[in-house]
Design a protein around this motif. Structure first.
Motif, PDB file in Angstrom:
ATOM      1  N   GLU A  91     -43.920  19.986   9.990  1.00 52.64           N
ATOM      2  CA  GLU A  91     -42.849  19.208   9.384  1.00 52.64           C
ATOM      3  C   GLU A  91     -43.362  18.458   8.150  1.00 52.64           C
ATOM      4  OE1 GLU A  91     -40.610  18.029  13.543  1.00 52.64           O
ATOM      5  OE2 GLU A  91     -42.402  16.963  12.882  1.00 52.64           O
ATOM      6  N   ILE A  92     -42.503  18.298   7.132  1.00 45.27           N
ATOM      7  CA  ILE A  92     -42.886  17.562   5.931  1.00 45.27           C
ATOM      8  C   ILE A  92     -42.803  16.063   6.205  1.00 45.27           C
ATOM      9  CG2 ILE A  92     -42.370  17.105   3.518  1.00 45.27           C
ATOM     10  CD1 ILE A  92     -41.161  19.840   3.299  1.00 45.27           C
ATOM     11  N   ALA A 114     -37.893  19.031   8.804  1.00 41.88           N
ATOM     12  CA  ALA A 114     -37.946  20.286   8.047  1.00 41.88           C
ATOM     13  C   ALA A 114     -39.328  20.917   8.164  1.00 41.88           C
ATOM     14  CB  ALA A 114     -37.608  20.030   6.583  1.00 41.88           C
ATOM     15  N   ILE A 115     -39.384  22.171   8.647  1.00 43.76           N
ATOM     16  CA  ILE A 115     -40.641  22.903   8.780  1.00 43.76           C
ATOM     17  C   ILE A 115     -40.981  23.563   7.443  1.00 43.76           C
ATOM     18  CG2 ILE A 115     -41.849  24.732  10.025  1.00 43.76           C
ATOM     19  CD1 ILE A 115     -41.154  22.325  11.730  1.00 43.76           C
ATOM     20  N   ALA A 116     -42.251  23.497   7.056  1.00 43.36           N
ATOM     21  CA  ALA A 116     -42.663  24.053   5.767  1.00 43.36           C
ATOM     22  C   ALA A 116     -43.950  24.850   5.908  1.00 43.36           C
ATOM     23  CB  ALA A 116     -42.860  22.948   4.736  1.00 43.36           C
ATOM     24  N   GLY A 128     -36.468  10.963 -11.135  1.00 45.34           N
ATOM     25  CA  GLY A 128     -36.505  11.220  -9.709  1.00 45.34           C
ATOM     26  C   GLY A 128     -37.544  12.258  -9.333  1.00 45.34           C
ATOM     27  N   ILE A 129     -37.556  12.634  -8.066  1.00 46.31           N
ATOM     28  CA  ILE A 129     -38.497  13.616  -7.533  1.00 46.31           C
ATOM     29  C   ILE A 129     -37.707  14.681  -6.793  1.00 46.31           C
ATOM     30  CG2 ILE A 129     -40.419  13.998  -5.922  1.00 46.31           C
ATOM     31  CD1 ILE A 129     -41.258  11.102  -6.404  1.00 46.31           C
ATOM     32  N   GLU A 130     -38.148  15.929  -6.924  1.00 47.62           N
ATOM     33  CA  GLU A 130     -37.538  17.022  -6.188  1.00 47.62           C
ATOM     34  C   GLU A 130     -38.635  17.767  -5.425  1.00 47.62           C
ATOM     35  OE1 GLU A 130     -34.111  20.441  -6.914  1.00 47.62           O
ATOM     36  OE2 GLU A 130     -34.732  19.077  -8.523  1.00 47.62           O
ATOM     37  N   VAL A 131     -38.361  18.053  -4.158  1.00 50.10           N
ATOM     38  CA  VAL A 131     -39.325  18.729  -3.294  1.00 50.10           C
ATOM     39  C   VAL A 131     -38.780  20.100  -2.915  1.00 50.10           C
ATOM     40  CG1 VAL A 131     -40.569  18.647  -1.098  1.00 50.10           C
ATOM     41  CG2 VAL A 131     -40.171  16.557  -2.377  1.00 50.10           C
ATOM     42  N   PHE A 132     -39.642  21.093  -2.971  1.00 48.56           N
ATOM     43  CA  PHE A 132     -39.293  22.460  -2.592  1.00 48.56           C
ATOM     44  C   PHE A 132     -40.174  22.854  -1.413  1.00 48.56           C
ATOM     45  CE2 PHE A 132     -38.220  21.804  -6.929  1.00 48.56           C
ATOM     46  CZ  PHE A 132     -37.079  22.535  -7.169  1.00 48.56           C
ATOM     47  N   ARG A 133     -39.565  23.500  -0.426  1.00 49.71           N
ATOM     48  CA  ARG A 133     -40.335  23.937   0.739  1.00 49.71           C
ATOM     49  C   ARG A 133     -39.975  25.372   1.090  1.00 49.71           C
ATOM     50  NH1 ARG A 133     -37.497  24.164   5.715  1.00 49.71           N
ATOM     51  NH2 ARG A 133     -35.418  23.210   5.606  1.00 49.71           N
ATOM     52  N   LEU A 134     -40.968  26.066   1.584  1.00 53.53           N
ATOM     53  CA  LEU A 134     -40.771  27.428   2.067  1.00 53.53           C
ATOM     54  C   LEU A 134     -40.826  27.386   3.580  1.00 53.53           C
ATOM     55  CD1 LEU A 134     -40.511  30.382   1.004  1.00 53.53           C
ATOM     56  CD2 LEU A 134     -42.961  30.578   1.426  1.00 53.53           C
ATOM     57  N   ASP A 135     -39.783  27.922   4.262  1.00 60.05           N
ATOM     58  CA  ASP A 135     -39.758  27.868   5.716  1.00 60.05           C
ATOM     59  C   ASP A 135     -40.430  29.103   6.325  1.00 60.05           C
ATOM     60  OD1 ASP A 135     -37.911  29.977   5.690  1.00 60.05           O
ATOM     61  OD2 ASP A 135     -36.177  28.680   6.059  1.00 60.05           O
ATOM     62  N   THR A 136     -40.441  29.177   7.639  1.00 59.02           N
ATOM     63  CA  THR A 136     -41.130  30.260   8.333  1.00 59.02           C
ATOM     64  C   THR A 136     -40.416  31.600   8.200  1.00 59.02           C
ATOM     65  OG1 THR A 136     -40.004  29.612  10.381  1.00 59.02           O
ATOM     66  CG2 THR A 136     -42.201  28.715  10.002  1.00 59.02           C
ATOM     67  N   ALA A 137     -39.170  31.599   7.689  1.00 57.08           N
ATOM     68  CA  ALA A 137     -38.425  32.840   7.453  1.00 57.08           C
ATOM     69  C   ALA A 137     -38.510  33.271   5.989  1.00 57.08           C
ATOM     70  CB  ALA A 137     -36.961  32.663   7.863  1.00 57.08           C
ATOM     71  N   SER A 162     -43.091  34.881  -0.578  1.00 55.83           N
ATOM     72  CA  SER A 162     -44.264  35.205   0.239  1.00 55.83           C
ATOM     73  C   SER A 162     -45.081  33.983   0.634  1.00 55.83           C
ATOM     74  CB  SER A 162     -45.171  36.175  -0.523  1.00 55.83           C
ATOM     75  OG  SER A 162     -45.762  35.525  -1.632  1.00 55.83           O
ATOM     76  N   GLY A 163     -44.882  32.847  -0.030  1.00 58.49           N
ATOM     77  CA  GLY A 163     -45.688  31.666   0.284  1.00 58.49           C
ATOM     78  C   GLY A 163     -46.113  30.911  -0.958  1.00 58.49           C
ATOM     79  N   ALA A 164     -46.193  31.599  -2.104  1.00 56.27           N
ATOM     80  CA  ALA A 164     -46.633  30.964  -3.339  1.00 56.27           C
ATOM     81  C   ALA A 164     -45.436  30.596  -4.206  1.00 56.27           C
ATOM     82  CB  ALA A 164     -47.557  31.899  -4.117  1.00 56.27           C
TER      83      ALA A 164
END
Length: 341
Positions: A91-92, A114-116, A128-137, A162-164
């Motif tokens: 989780e983040i 949120a899982i990342a 402001g700040i913006e966060v991007f996350r890649l999930d397990t799918a 793919s993760g990057a």
């Protein structure tokens, strides 16, 4: 006169995972890193000099993934810095801190469970700040702050990635997120001025290893990749934000990683890492003229700017220690009374 470099200075930290690097609202550089023992340390530029490394107190450390490390981003609207980590369950986690508070404490909060698999952070032109996350799918999501620093709900941006990934603001001041797809190709998705996001657009369809992006002095985005042969290739955004120039081969040498930064003349400077850890400096305007910086061997390198515009390089050596050096201006060696620790 050609720029020079100060000497590499070995720090006391052996970082675990990600190293958080940003600038404060005063324009001073700020570094936060977790060591291999799980302790969190900070170091920052203060009035043109470096502070000593200082331990940062944390609450709820037992929930942390110590091997991930930390990320950092400046919330220019109120001067706070957001620090990001991951829990043991993926989780983040985040915490606000005042970089100039001598007694700061990290108080980790969960960003909506949120899982990342991976996280990227963008400092918006709006402050402001913006966060991007890649999930397990392999799907991409993003969340952003309102003027009060409160986070939005997570919104989907698609995939499969793919993760990057990397995020850079374009000349209009809106973020563009780049992702490496499962087939090894590279695509970009752009935030428009009306608040909507465009579709994914391929910028490179053949396979790549790694990639990074940067906004140049003209506001355009410079994109650089390591191709499957380990060569660095670059591509620039055209006047139209969705159009890209042809790819250019920067060097035929084989590299394992690299970083990029713009020098005072507006030219891109690349530092590539060879297979044996040697750092090679490549200037975009002087292709084929490679300068070896062999004082240390490294496995990771990044760059940022100090308050006076000086380029600062942060690396992790093959011995695991964090290393730092600055690019001097006008041939003068930059001095720092507290640079080593």
């Amino acid at each position: 006169m050609d720029n020079c470099f100060s000497q590499w200075r070995r720090q006391k930290i052996k970082p675990a995972g990600e190293v958080g690097i940003t600038q404060t609202s005063k324009g001073e550089m700020y570094i936060i890193a977790r060591d291999l023992k799980g302790q969190l340390w900070e170091k920052q530029e203060i009035r043109g000099d470096w502070s000593q490394w200082k331990l940062v107190e944390e609450a709820d450390r037992e929930q942390l993934d110590m091997e991930y490390g930390v990320l950092a981003a400046n919330h220019a609207r109120d001067g706070r810095i957001a620090v990001f980590g991951k829990s043991k369950y993926g989780e983040i986690l985040f915490s606000w801190i005042d970089p100039y508070d001598e007694n700061k404490t990290i108080r980790w909060k969960n960003m909506y469970q949120a899982i990342a698999v991976n996280i990227a952070v963008c400092e918006r032109c709006t402050g402001g700040i913006e966060v991007f996350r890649l999930d397990t799918a392999n799907q991409l999501w993003h969340s952003w702050t309102n003027p009060k620093g409160e986070w939005s709900q997570w919104q989907p941006l698609g995939g499969p990635i793919s993760g990057a990934m990397t995020v850079t603001n374009n000349k209009e001041g809106f973020p563009q997120v780049f992702g490496k797809f499962l087939d090894g190709s590279l695509a970009v998705r752009r935030h428009h001025s009306d608040g909507m996001w465009g579709e994914w657009v391929y910028v490179r369809k053949d396979k790549i290893q790694k990639f990074k992006s940067m906004q140049d002095s003209d506001g355009k985005i410079l994109l650089a990749v390591l191709d499957i042969e380990g060569r660095i290739q670059t591509c620039r955004q055209k006047e139209e934000a969705d159009a890209w120039e042809e790819w250019e081969l920067l060097s035929t040498e084989e590299y394992t990683d690299f970083c990029l930064v713009e020098n005072d003349q507006g030219d891109a400077v690349f530092l590539g890492i060879t297979n044996n850890g040697t750092i090679v400096r490549i200037e975009e305007k002087c292709l084929g003229q490679l300068q070896s910086l062999e004082e240390i061997k490294v496995r990771w390198i990044e760059s940022a700017r100090l308050i006076d515009g000086t380029i600062c390089f942060i690396a992790v050596g093959l011995d695991g220690y964090l290393q730092m050096k600055e690019e001097c201006k006008d041939g003068a060696v930059r001095e720092s009374s507290s640079g080593c620790l």
